[in-house]
Design a protein around this motif. Structure first.
Motif, PDB file in Angstrom:
ATOM      1  N   GLY A 194       0.792  -1.233   0.000  1.00  0.00           N
ATOM      2  CA  GLY A 194       0.000   0.000   0.000  1.00  0.00           C
ATOM      3  C   GLY A 194       0.825   1.284   0.000  1.00  0.00           C
ATOM      4  N   LYS A 195       2.105   1.180  -0.310  1.00  0.00           N
ATOM      5  CA  LYS A 195       2.972   2.373  -0.313  1.00  0.00           C
ATOM      6  C   LYS A 195       2.474   3.414  -1.308  1.00  0.00           C
ATOM      7  N   THR A 196       2.212   2.980  -2.546  1.00  0.00           N
ATOM      8  CA  THR A 196       1.737   3.919  -3.568  1.00  0.00           C
ATOM      9  C   THR A 196       0.344   4.431  -3.218  1.00  0.00           C
ATOM     10  N   HIS A 197      -0.494   3.546  -2.716  1.00  0.00           N
ATOM     11  CA  HIS A 197      -1.853   3.958  -2.326  1.00  0.00           C
ATOM     12  C   HIS A 197      -1.789   5.081  -1.284  1.00  0.00           C
ATOM     13  N   PHE A 198      -0.921   4.891  -0.282  1.00  0.00           N
ATOM     14  CA  PHE A 198      -0.742   5.883   0.770  1.00  0.00           C
ATOM     15  C   PHE A 198      -0.222   7.201   0.195  1.00  0.00           C
ATOM     16  N   ALA A 199       0.812   7.098  -0.650  1.00  0.00           N
ATOM     17  CA  ALA A 199       1.418   8.305  -1.238  1.00  0.00           C
ATOM     18  C   ALA A 199       0.398   9.049  -2.095  1.00  0.00           C
ATOM     19  N   ARG A 200      -0.402   8.294  -2.860  1.00  0.00           N
ATOM     20  CA  ARG A 200      -1.408   8.919  -3.734  1.00  0.00           C
ATOM     21  C   ARG A 200      -2.419   9.715  -2.914  1.00  0.00           C
ATOM     22  N   ALA A 201      -2.933   9.096  -1.852  1.00  0.00           N
ATOM     23  CA  ALA A 201      -3.933   9.775  -1.008  1.00  0.00           C
ATOM     24  C   ALA A 201      -3.332  11.025  -0.382  1.00  0.00           C
ATOM     25  N   LEU A 202      -2.078  10.929   0.035  1.00  0.00           N
ATOM     26  CA  LEU A 202      -1.412  12.081   0.661  1.00  0.00           C
ATOM     27  C   LEU A 202      -1.199  13.192  -0.366  1.00  0.00           C
ATOM     28  N   ILE A 203      -0.647  12.832  -1.518  1.00  0.00           N
ATOM     29  CA  ILE A 203      -0.328  13.838  -2.547  1.00  0.00           C
ATOM     30  C   ILE A 203      -1.601  14.534  -3.023  1.00  0.00           C
ATOM     31  N   GLN A 204      -2.659  13.744  -3.258  1.00  0.00           N
ATOM     32  CA  GLN A 204      -3.877  14.353  -3.804  1.00  0.00           C
ATOM     33  C   GLN A 204      -4.507  15.347  -2.826  1.00  0.00           C
ATOM     34  N   LEU A 247      -2.785  17.470  -1.191  1.00  0.00           N
ATOM     35  CA  LEU A 247      -1.959  18.683  -1.199  1.00  0.00           C
ATOM     36  C   LEU A 247      -1.848  19.346  -2.565  1.00  0.00           C
ATOM     37  N   LEU A 248      -2.397  18.709  -3.628  1.00  0.00           N
ATOM     38  CA  LEU A 248      -2.232  19.237  -4.987  1.00  0.00           C
ATOM     39  C   LEU A 248      -2.916  20.587  -5.163  1.00  0.00           C
ATOM     40  N   ARG A 249      -2.253  21.433  -5.953  1.00  0.00           N
ATOM     41  CA  ARG A 249      -2.840  22.720  -6.333  1.00  0.00           C
ATOM     42  C   ARG A 249      -4.050  22.490  -7.232  1.00  0.00           C
ATOM     43  N   VAL A 250      -3.876  21.608  -8.223  1.00  0.00           N
ATOM     44  CA  VAL A 250      -4.965  21.239  -9.136  1.00  0.00           C
ATOM     45  C   VAL A 250      -5.011  19.710  -9.173  1.00  0.00           C
ATOM     46  N   PHE A 251      -6.188  19.130  -8.978  1.00  0.00           N
ATOM     47  CA  PHE A 251      -6.290  17.670  -8.903  1.00  0.00           C
ATOM     48  C   PHE A 251      -5.713  16.988 -10.144  1.00  0.00           C
ATOM     49  N   GLU A 252      -4.956  15.936  -9.968  1.00  0.00           N
ATOM     50  CA  GLU A 252      -4.501  15.112 -11.094  1.00  0.00           C
ATOM     51  C   GLU A 252      -4.270  13.687 -10.615  1.00  0.00           C
ATOM     52  N   ASP A 253      -4.151  12.772 -11.580  1.00  0.00           N
ATOM     53  CA  ASP A 253      -3.858  11.387 -11.247  1.00  0.00           C
ATOM     54  C   ASP A 253      -2.461  11.297 -10.649  1.00  0.00           C
ATOM     55  N   VAL A 254      -2.283  10.335  -9.781  1.00  0.00           N
ATOM     56  CA  VAL A 254      -0.962  10.074  -9.209  1.00  0.00           C
ATOM     57  C   VAL A 254      -0.604   8.624  -9.528  1.00  0.00           C
ATOM     58  N   PRO A 255       0.084   8.410 -10.680  1.00  0.00           N
ATOM     59  CA  PRO A 255       0.450   7.045 -11.049  1.00  0.00           C
ATOM     60  C   PRO A 255       1.620   6.555 -10.199  1.00  0.00           C
ATOM     61  N   SER A 256       1.804   5.245 -10.176  1.00  0.00           N
ATOM     62  CA  SER A 256       2.975   4.709  -9.479  1.00  0.00           C
ATOM     63  C   SER A 256       4.236   5.134 -10.227  1.00  0.00           C
ATOM     64  N   PRO A 257       5.243   5.612  -9.518  1.00  0.00           N
ATOM     65  CA  PRO A 257       6.491   5.993 -10.201  1.00  0.00           C
ATOM     66  C   PRO A 257       7.427   4.807 -10.413  1.00  0.00           C
ATOM     67  N   SER A 258       6.879   3.597 -10.469  1.00  0.00           N
ATOM     68  CA  SER A 258       7.785   2.439 -10.523  1.00  0.00           C
ATOM     69  C   SER A 258       8.573   2.370 -11.828  1.00  0.00           C
ATOM     70  N   PHE A 259       8.057   2.953 -12.924  1.00  0.00           N
ATOM     71  CA  PHE A 259       8.817   2.948 -14.185  1.00  0.00           C
ATOM     72  C   PHE A 259       9.604   4.231 -14.394  1.00  0.00           C
ATOM     73  N   THR A 260       8.993   5.364 -14.033  1.00  0.00           N
ATOM     74  CA  THR A 260       9.661   6.659 -14.238  1.00  0.00           C
ATOM     75  C   THR A 260      10.658   6.974 -13.113  1.00  0.00           C
TER      76      THR A 260
END
Ligand code: ADP
Ligand code: MG
Length: 160
Positions: free
Chosen positions: A42-52, A54-67
């Motif tokens: 659930g690391k990415t799930h947790f990070a996504r919920a946290l980031i979203q 704080l975002l200035r404008v809502f956007e998707d938060v994909p897993s950074p596992s490739f980038t």
């Protein structure tokens, strides 16, 4: 500096979301959150919920596992979300610019063990593991830097 820690049970995805969204407004420029635990914990799930939160404008938060790194514009600071699973040598993080982000952004890092000795001691470490049920997790929060003491106390008083 003494290492301090607390374990918070997360009974469901919603409980994980609540912990992440409660931690989000506590974060300041230069804060680093290290997210450990096995694949699917659930690391990415947790990070996504946290980031979203704080975002200035809502956007998707994909897993950074490739980038390896995804960056976001938060309301008060930039956010970096890294997944270092594929990192082969710790020096690669210098090329990624991650060390600069440590004081110029708020940084969330999955698989921080890949940093070796570059792991920042000022960070809050969150380790997730599977709980007794499919949807349950345990979050172990640990830190050395005193700046987290009061903030985590507040989280613990407001159980997820
Ligand atoms: N309590 C929970 N907290 C976080 N994720 C959960 C929880 N229960 C089930 N899940 C699911 O577990 C998966 C975690 O995946 P992900 O966040 O990508 O893991 P990781 O980044 O640790 O590899 C998601 O599909 C998520 O919906
Ligand atoms: Mg992940």
């Amino acid at each position: 500096m003494l290492a301090k820690n607390i374990t918070i049970p997360l009974a469901s995805v919603e409980a994980t979301n609540r912990l992440a969204t409660a931690l989000a407004p506590q974060l300041r420029l230069g804060d680093i959150v290290l997210l450990s635990g096995p694949i699917g914990s659930g690391k990415t799930h947790f990070a996504r919920a946290l980031i979203q939160t704080l975002l200035r404008v809502f956007e998707d938060v994909p897993s950074p596992s490739f980038t390896l790194v995804q960056t976001y514009q938060g309301k008060n600071f930039d956010l970096w979300h890294a997944d270092l699973y594929r990192l082969s040598v710790p020096d690669e993080v210098i090329e990624l610019g991650l060390l600069d982000a440590f004081d110029q952004a708020v940084t969330l890092i999955e698989w921080p063990d890949r940093l070796g000795s570059l792991q920042p001691v000022s960070a809050l470490s969150i380790t997730l593991c599977q709980g007794d049920e499919d949807q349950s997790r345990l979050a172990d929060l640990s830190w050395q830097d005193d700046k987290w003491d009061a903030r985590i106390k507040e989280l613990a008083n407001d159980p997820a």
